[in-house]
Design an enzyme around this catalytic site. Structure first.
Site, PDB file in Angstrom:
ATOM      1  CB  THR A 134      -0.928   0.037   1.235  1.00 15.80           C
ATOM      2  OG1 THR A 134      -0.148  -0.250   2.402  1.00 15.80           O
ATOM      3  CG2 THR A 134      -2.054  -0.967   1.123  1.00 15.80           C
ATOM      4  CB  SER A 194      29.795  -6.592   5.763  1.00 12.28           C
ATOM      5  OG  SER A 194      29.032  -7.567   6.455  1.00 12.28           O
ATOM      6  CB  SER A 246      14.337 -12.346   6.301  1.00 14.62           C
ATOM      7  OG  SER A 246      14.639 -11.129   6.953  1.00 14.62           O
ATOM      8  N   GLY A 247      12.293 -10.264   4.257  1.00 12.00           N
ATOM      9  CA  GLY A 247      11.038  -9.513   4.333  1.00 12.00           C
ATOM     10  C   GLY A 247      10.982  -8.641   5.574  1.00 12.00           C
ATOM     11  CB  SER A 306      12.873  -3.696   6.371  1.00 14.26           C
ATOM     12  OG  SER A 306      13.131  -2.464   5.851  1.00 14.26           O
ATOM     13  CB  SER A 311      17.950  -3.919   1.620  1.00 14.67           C
ATOM     14  OG  SER A 311      16.619  -4.326   1.520  1.00 14.67           O
ATOM     15  CD  GLU A 366      15.776   0.610   0.084  1.00 13.15           C
ATOM     16  OE1 GLU A 366      15.735   1.178   1.186  1.00 13.15           O
ATOM     17  OE2 GLU A 366      15.301  -0.520  -0.130  1.00 13.15           O
ATOM     18  CG  ASP A 368      10.652  -1.257   4.053  1.00 10.36           C
ATOM     19  OD1 ASP A 368       9.522  -1.492   4.517  1.00 10.36           O
ATOM     20  OD2 ASP A 368      11.094  -1.825   3.037  1.00 10.36           O
ATOM     21  CE1 TYR A 416       7.619  -3.971  -3.237  1.00  9.65           C
ATOM     22  CE2 TYR A 416       8.163  -2.325  -4.888  1.00  9.65           C
ATOM     23  CZ  TYR A 416       7.762  -2.649  -3.610  1.00  9.65           C
ATOM     24  OH  TYR A 416       7.486  -1.645  -2.712  1.00  9.65           O
TER      25      TYR A 416
HETATM   26  C1  GLA Z   1       9.042  -3.749   0.498  1.00  8.40           C
HETATM   27  C2  GLA Z   1       9.174  -2.289   0.121  1.00  8.40           C
HETATM   28  C3  GLA Z   1       8.162  -1.460   0.895  1.00  8.40           C
HETATM   29  C4  GLA Z   1       6.758  -2.036   0.759  1.00  8.40           C
HETATM   30  C5  GLA Z   1       6.756  -3.526   1.055  1.00  8.40           C
HETATM   31  C6  GLA Z   1       5.423  -4.162   0.797  1.00  8.40           C
HETATM   32  O1  GLA Z   1       9.431  -3.938   1.819  1.00  8.40           O
HETATM   33  O2  GLA Z   1      10.466  -1.814   0.405  1.00  8.40           O
HETATM   34  O3  GLA Z   1       8.227  -0.121   0.460  1.00  8.40           O
HETATM   35  O4  GLA Z   1       6.222  -1.762  -0.500  1.00  8.40           O
HETATM   36  O5  GLA Z   1       7.727  -4.202   0.286  1.00  8.40           O
HETATM   37  O6  GLA Z   1       4.493  -3.626   1.648  1.00  8.40           O
END
Ligand code: GLA
Length: 431
Positions: free
Chosen positions: A53, A85, A143-144, A146, A148, A180, A191, A243
């Site tokens: 969203t 790193s 891993s979803g 965030s 990065s 980013e 994020d 994406y």
């Molecule tokens: C990634 C993107 C975010 C967001 C999510 C999905 O984490 O970096 O900006 O769009 O996917 O909600």
């Protein structure tokens, strides 16, 4: 070959120590010949509800995690940036802030360091301070959660602080989100805002256009459990095309809806939702949108409604309602948005069967993690069922050594602090 590349990069001793030393200050000293003086740390986030969203300027509700990226650093007066790193032993980064900064290949972690520098540069004068930096992260990559964006924020925040840029947290979040996109993913701003504005014990209602963040207290006894499948969602690599396709589909659906309701100037999703009631918009959408765009549109606008309802459930202390909204969100992300996987679906089912109030994939999907809400009486059962599930891969998948389950502790946001001796990895204050 490797040594000479490292020497060219000016990081001569990096290769001797990678992955062998646990104190990051020692690793830093081995890499750069002196001790770090500062640490820039930025948390990952777990999004409770409101995925896909943010790039449509619709709300999200994440919490900032205790798990974070830490950049141990020492300022440099010559504008050079050198970053290494232990997690990426063959790949130190090195460039001058004053030189043109080109992206490396798709999926290369160093692009996130470059992204941060390109963004910081837009608000800094010439002849700025650079840094030597050593990254340590306890966030599983891709891993979803965030990792990065946490890296981008840690590097950018450090450069801005070293150079006295004097920006507020929201300004840094906007700058970091824009920067980013240098990596090629057309992400939104969730994020970076979560990394900068995290608050211990609170979820964050984040809204866009302009960016606003409102902390919402998480009632005691609510426990959000994260389960990482061990299958990375390479948003800068494999999943990037998928994406970006969603971003473009949402834009196309919005344009078509604007035509259909007779708004010819550029329309935003919040403005569209203010024009008419949701059922009416969905009726129009069903008439004018092609099936794929209709599905993307339906997820987008119903998810925004779920976020508002979830904030209310949080404020009223109603975990049952919050959990149902999470599960509805997962169904929508799976069906209409097409970003779930069999593993994510399986973990969601495992969590709810074990007594979670609700569960959903979190972040972009295409792999990564789920988040489940468990009350005190179900917490042990939910955690152990998820642990069992992630340790037993599905029949047709490889073993996934990185998979893990942990409670999400809502934590404070990014900070640049002294690298105090004897304090190698002190977390920010947690709830
Ligand atoms: C990634 C993107 C975010 C967001 C999510 C999905 O984490 O970096 O900006 O769009 O996917 O909600």
């Amino acid at each position: 070959m490797r040594r000479s590349r490292l020497r060219q990069a000016g990081v001569s001793r990096l290769e001797l120590r990678c992955g062998t030393v646990s104190d990051p200050r020692e690793s830093f000293k081995d890499a750069f010949g002196d001790w770090p003086t500062l640490v820039s740390e930025a948390p990952g986030r777990v999004n409770l509800i409101g995925d896909h969203t943010d790039y449509n300027e619709l709300p999200v509700l994440p919490i900032a995690l205790a798990e974070r990226v830490r950049l141990w650093l020492r300022p440099r007066e010559d504008g050079r940036v050198r970053v290494g790193s232990a997690d990426f032993p063959d790949a130190p980064e090195s460039f001058d802030l004053g030189d043109p900064i080109e992206p490396r290949g798709s999926g290369d972690w160093r692009n996130y360091v470059r992204a941060a520098a390109t963004g910081a540069r837009t608000v800094l004068p010439d002849g700025v301070r650079g840094l030597d930096g050593w990254i340590v992260s306890d966030l599983p990559p891709a891993s979803g959660l965030s990792s990065s964006s946490a890296l981008v924020v840690a590097v950018m925040h450090a450069l801005l602080e070293l150079n006295g840029a004097g920006l507020g947290r929201l300004e840094v979040a906007v700058l970091a989100a824009r920067a980013e996109r240098f990596v090629g993913t057309q992400g939104g701003g969730m994020d970076q805002a979560a990394a900068l504005c995290g608050r211990a014990g609170h979820a964050l209602l984040i809204e866009f256009g302009p960016l606003r963040v409102r902390p919402v207290s998480v009632p005691s006894g609510w426990c959000f459990v994260v389960a990482y499948t061990g299958t990375p969602a390479e948003k800068s690599g494999r999943a990037q095309r998928e994406y970006n396709e969603r971003v473009a589909s949402c834009r196309a659906a919005l344009d078509r809806m604007g035509e259909a309701i007779g708004v010819d100037r550029a329309l935003s999703y919040p403005a569209l939702l203010a024009q008419a009631a949701l059922p009416d918009l969905l009726t129009v959408a069903a008439r004018v949108l092609e099936p794929r765009h209709l599905a993307r549109f339906r997820h987008t606008v119903t998810e925004a409604t779920r976020v508002r309802a979830a904030v209310q459930a949080l404020e009223e202390g109603d975990p049952g309602r919050f959990g149902r909204l999470m599960s509805e969100s997962h169904e929508s992300l799976k069906g209409d948005y097409g970003v779930s996987t069999a593993e994510l679906d399986r973990l969601v089912t495992v969590a709810t069967t074990a007594g979670a109030e609700g569960a959903r994939l979190t972040g972009a999907g295409f792999g990564g993690s789920i988040v489940a809400l468990a009350g005190p009486s179900a917490l042990d059962a939910v955690e152990s069922a998820l642990r069992q599930a992630v340790s037993e891969p599905m029949a047709d998948t490889e073993p996934r050594p990185g998979a893990r389950v942990f409670p999400a502790r809502a934590s404070n946001g990014a900070v640049v602090r002294d690298a105090a001796p004897g304090d190698p990895a002190a977390p920010a204050a947690n709830g």
